[in-house]
Design a protein around this motif. Structure first.
Motif, short mmCIF file in Angstrom:
data_model
loop_
_atom_site.label_atom_id
_atom_site.label_comp_id
_atom_site.label_asym_id
_atom_site.label_seq_id
_atom_site.Cartn_x
_atom_site.Cartn_y
_atom_site.Cartn_z
N MET A 1 47.23 42.27 46.06
CA MET A 1 46.05 42.64 45.31
C MET A 1 45.11 41.44 45.15
SD MET A 1 44.69 45.17 43.84
CE MET A 1 43.62 45.69 42.58
N LYS A 2 45.71 40.28 44.90
CA LYS A 2 44.89 39.07 44.71
C LYS A 2 44.15 38.71 46.00
CE LYS A 2 45.08 34.39 42.93
NZ LYS A 2 45.91 33.34 42.38
N LYS A 3 44.80 38.90 47.16
CA LYS A 3 44.15 38.61 48.44
C LYS A 3 42.98 39.56 48.68
CE LYS A 3 48.01 36.59 50.95
NZ LYS A 3 48.85 36.68 52.13
N THR A 4 43.12 40.80 48.28
CA THR A 4 42.05 41.78 48.45
C THR A 4 40.83 41.40 47.62
OG1 THR A 4 43.69 43.51 48.82
CG2 THR A 4 41.45 44.22 48.29
N ILE A 5 41.06 41.04 46.37
CA ILE A 5 39.96 40.64 45.50
C ILE A 5 39.29 39.38 46.03
CG2 ILE A 5 39.39 39.81 43.19
CD1 ILE A 5 41.58 41.71 42.14
N THR A 6 40.07 38.42 46.50
CA THR A 6 39.52 37.20 47.07
C THR A 6 38.69 37.50 48.31
OG1 THR A 6 41.42 35.96 46.24
CG2 THR A 6 40.10 34.91 47.94
N GLY A 7 39.19 38.40 49.16
CA GLY A 7 38.46 38.77 50.37
C GLY A 7 37.15 39.46 50.06
N ILE A 8 37.16 40.37 49.10
CA ILE A 8 35.93 41.08 48.71
C ILE A 8 34.93 40.10 48.13
CG2 ILE A 8 35.00 42.76 47.08
CD1 ILE A 8 37.59 44.39 47.55
N THR A 9 35.39 39.19 47.29
CA THR A 9 34.51 38.18 46.70
C THR A 9 33.89 37.30 47.78
OG1 THR A 9 35.87 38.17 44.70
CG2 THR A 9 34.38 36.31 45.02
N LEU A 10 34.67 36.91 48.75
CA LEU A 10 34.16 36.09 49.85
C LEU A 10 33.11 36.84 50.66
CD1 LEU A 10 34.37 33.47 51.46
CD2 LEU A 10 36.16 34.54 52.79
#
Length: 56
Positions: A1-10
């Motif tokens: 989940m954390k990787k998804t949020i980081t990817g979307i933010t990027l």
């Protein structure tokens, strides 16, 4: 989940920065092209520079 949020933010950050580029043919774009190395220009950029900045 954390990787998804980081990817979307990027992705959103990149999209926002890309939207800040000056419009082709504007005075700001001509100045930015003057600062960019001529060897790094694409063929389309060179054509647009000649059309909008040299032969106004």
């Amino acid at each position: 989940m954390k990787k998804t949020i980081t990817g979307i933010t990027l992705l959103l950050s990149v999209a926002l920065l890309a939207a800040c580029a000056p419009e082709v043919g504007s005075d700001a774009w001509c100045v930015a092209m003057d600062k960019k190395a001529k060897g790094d220009w694409s063929a389309n950029e060179a054509k647009d520079y000649a059309k909008h900045c040299v032969f106004k």
